[in-house]
Design an enzyme around this catalytic site. Structure first.
Site, PDB file in Angstrom:
ATOM      1  CG  ASP A  99      -1.812   1.183   1.330  1.00  0.00           C
ATOM      2  OD1 ASP A  99      -2.642   1.343   0.424  1.00  0.00           O
ATOM      3  OD2 ASP A  99      -1.683   1.963   2.291  1.00  0.00           O
ATOM      4  CD  GLU A 150      -2.422   2.536  -3.414  1.00  0.00           C
ATOM      5  OE1 GLU A 150      -3.406   3.266  -3.552  1.00  0.00           O
ATOM      6  OE2 GLU A 150      -1.774   2.473  -2.350  1.00  0.00           O
TER       7      GLU A 150
END
Length: 731
Positions: A411, A464
């Site tokens: 993330d 990401e």
């Protein structure tokens, strides 16, 4: 067999321990060789008398006299005592305790060396809480890193949360403290009581390497025993490399476990219930992988797991670590990979967490210009500190090794790469070269990927990452960050922006659907329609589609057909697959009743069939990341909002012609094809089963030697309004 306790125990040391300042408790308590024999010393709050009993036979060994301070006892034995238990008496109460100070250390000098070097890649096997038999005694070994602490204790109900009773042993320059707590077993709640260098008692801390936690809002760690798991997924693991490869069909169903579906009464499903319900659903939908939003323990439901405190603990919201492992194994038995969201970018400032863990900025940077994240009001890891980097890299390995997860979606990588991310001038510190790149984070990410893939090349890491940072999914030795895949955030933003527009205006934004292919093979891309696109007022995917109800459904079906034919792996957040109209909320469940509506059920069937076709047809996946797998047929037909391309597999794989119409006008078109012959209609998003009106091409079209789109052969097709059609070359 007794002697004056004040001759055996230094009075100042006793007072220091009683005051909670006994960092050297193991040097004072327990059994020690002295002139004249062996000194046995103990600290037992509330006891009036104390006797050492033989731990095996229960026979008395030695009566300890009180002193030199309250709750302290001591005696001199001419011989070394065998293992003992302490029998305490006060008033009419008698109780026995195992003396933790009679036990030697568990960690060795090699552990200390690897800790200090930041090279202990199996960190979870040494730090944290481990039930074990040590020196013939059942109990739990606790170890925690707190290098600037003055004193560290493990506390729990087993010692009345009294930090004076199980003071831990410092392990030299490593900064690690350890102790063995006899009689403490799995299921026990515990925390660490830490006295800072300046004498402050810090808020009780959860274990950074704890394997379990209490149900929120309670915050204690729970002793969990990870030993003895017998896995039954060997067949799956043997094929994982092929399933995770860049040439494999990878279609990911992203799930927030607490809100996918709820049990009666509104509680989240357990891991076992998810195994029984989510796994067969994802399998039947044709997905290849499930990706969960973070499962590491987190205190605040509204963070969706992206502010974790227990990086090594599967959240108790759904069950225990063993039950999580059952869920993983069920995925594998069903032919599904499991990817988990992993959050090394930041952590919350909750008092029981990592923030100022030993009274100093230990895991985070001290300067808020480096150590505080303004977007999320969280703290940023100090990647340049080798012990911190080791903690995180070992955590990545932990999930892959101990829980058999198949991949990590990392993330907020962009926030890690840039020191000025979401900061104004003067709010960040340049790197040593004066630049904005976070060099320490870059090295951390490279090392993480090298270690993870070096340990098991069959797993998957996915970034990401929303910027133009080069080589995110290139190998480290080729100058990249080393990830296996990267989310294509640009594709997602451009295409969703196009789809929200009234079709009459789409001709002016035609490039938004083609631009992604200008860079589409620069990385190993995943096309993400993730949770971030259905929250914070953005609405649902279905809610963004323009037009009346029929047109909204047709737009979404055409968009999904476009996505599944486009180069790149696929990711779809839960609810999108049946066109949930409402924006996602973590506080409830998906609106499954919508499947009673044929239009919503039609979208679900389309996604199912897209997945099955994507998996079964090599041309649609084998060269997802290679320009050799793609050929434009028609890229510039802005006036009609028509797109056409060919997807190609390896030698001998039949190519697929994909054609799309993003206007509500049916068209009769002649489209160039790369080879003459019969082209079979494999999928039509306007089919009645999907909620369409059934316009199409009667199953197949034959090419004719009519030059079109720069090709000598072409087919004449009916292209329904707001639709996508796949044709595959026959024979």
């Amino acid at each position: 067999m007794t002697a004056a306790p004040d001759a055996l125990l230094d009075a100042a040391a006793a007072e220091r321990i009683a005051a909670g300042d006994g960092w050297d408790a193991f040097a004072q308590l327990g059994q020690h060789k002295v002139d004249g024999g062996w000194a046995v010393r103990a600290f037992v709050p509330g006891a009036q008398t104390l006797v050492a009993l033989n731990a095996v036979t229960g026979a008395p060994l030695l009566a300890l006299a009180p002193g030199p301070a309250r709750d302290f006892f001591g005696a001199l034995s001419p011989v070394r005592l065998p293992r003992w238990r302490l029998q305490a008496q006060a008033g009419g109460n008698v109780w026995e305790i195992d003396d933790p100070y009679q036990h030697g250390p568990v960690l060795g000098e090699q552990d200390e060396h690897y800790f200090s070097e930041g090279a202990h890649l199996r960190l979870w096997e040494r730090l944290g809480a481990h039930p074990m038999t040590h020196e013939g005694v059942e109990g739990t070994h606790f170890a925690v890193w707190a290098p600037d602490a003055r004193r560290v204790s493990v506390v729990g109900q087993f010692n009345d949360w009294d930090g004076r009773r199980h003071i831990m042993r410092p392990r030299g320059a490593s900064g690690v403290w350890e102790t063995f707590a006899p009689g403490v077993g799995a299921g026990t709640a515990y925390k660490y009581e830490i006295k800072a260098r300046d004498g402050r008692i810090l808020p009780l801390k959860a274990d950074p390497v704890g394997f379990g936690a209490e149900h929120p809002p309670a915050t204690a760690s729970i002793v969990r025993d990870l030993r003895g798991r017998v896995w039954d997924d060997g067949d799956w693991m043997a094929t994982l490399a092929a399933r995770n490869s860049v040439a494999a069909p990878v279609s990911i169903y992203e799930v927030h476990l607490p809100s996918w579906r709820r049990a009666e009464g509104g509680r989240p499903l357990s891991y076992h219930e998810l195994a029984d319900q989510l796994v067969p659903y994802a399998r039947d939908m044709g997905f290849t992988h499930i990706q969960t939003m973070p499962v590491s323990e987190y205190p605040f439901d509204g963070s969706w797991g992206y502010q974790p405190v227990g990086m090594y603990a599967p959240t108790i919201r759904h069950g225990t670590p063993d039950e999580f492992r059952d869920f993983v194994q069920t995925c594998h038995k069903a032919g599904l990979g499991l990817i988990i969201d992993w959050v090394p970018a930041h952590f919350p400032s909750d008092a029981h967490g990592l923030g100022r863990f030993d009274g100093t900025a230990l895991y985070e940077h001290a300067d808020p210009r480096e150590g505080f994240h303004p977007d999320w009001n969280t703290l940023i890891y100090n990647y340049g500190r080798r012990e911190v980097a080791n903690y995180l890299i070992a955590n990545a390995l932990y999930w892959l090794r101990e829980h058999h997860v198949d991949g990590l979606r990392v993330d907020a990588v962009a926030s890690m790469l840039y020191r000025d991310y979401s900061r104004k001038g003067g709010e960040w510190i340049p790197n040593r070269h004066g630049g904005r790149e976070n060099l320490e984070a870059v090295e951390f990410l490279k090392r993480m990927n090298m270690v993870v893939y070096g340990d098991d090349a069959s797993v998957m890491t996915v970034a990401e990452e929303s910027t133009a940072w080069p080589g995110v999914s290139k190998p480290v030795d080729a100058g990249g960050l080393g990830f296996g895949f990267k989310w294509n955030m640009g594709w997602m933003h451009d295409t969703l922006d196009y789809m929200r527009r009234d079709p009459v205006h789409r001709r002016h934004h035609h490039h938004q659907m083609t631009f992604g292919l200008l860079y589409g093979f620069s990385e190993n891309f995943v096309l993400p329609l993730s949770h971030d696109e259905v929250v914070h007022g953005k609405g649902s995917l279905f809610g963004r589609m323009p037009g009346d109800r029929w047109q909204s459904f047709a737009n979404l079906r055409a968009y999904f057909a476009f996505m599944w034919a486009h180069p790149g792996k696929k990711l779809l957040f839960m609810g999108g697959e049946f066109a949930q109209p409402e924006e996602w909320s973590h506080m409830g469940a998906l609106d499954w009743a919508r499947l009673g509506d044929p239009s919503h059920e039609g979208v679900r069937l389309l996604v199912r069939d897209l997945n099955r076709l994507y998996r079964d047809v090599p041309a649609l996946h084998r060269r997802d990341a290679s320009p050799e797998g793609f050929e434009w047929i028609r890229a510039d037909d802005a006036d009609q909002s028509v797109y056409a391309w060919v997807r190609k597999g390896g030698e001998g794989d039949a190519p697929v012609l994909a054609v799309f119409n993003f206007t509500p006008v049916e068209r009769r078109l002649r489209i160039g094809v790369p080879a003459p012959g019969r082209w079979v209609e494999r999928l039509n998003s306007d089919a009645p089963i999907y909620g369409g009106v059934g316009k199409g091409n009667l199953g197949a079209v034959e090419s004719a030697p009519v030059e079109t789109d720069g090709r000598p052969d072409s087919v004449e097709i009916t292209l329904p309004a707001l639709s996508g059609i796949y044709f595959q070359k026959a024979g």
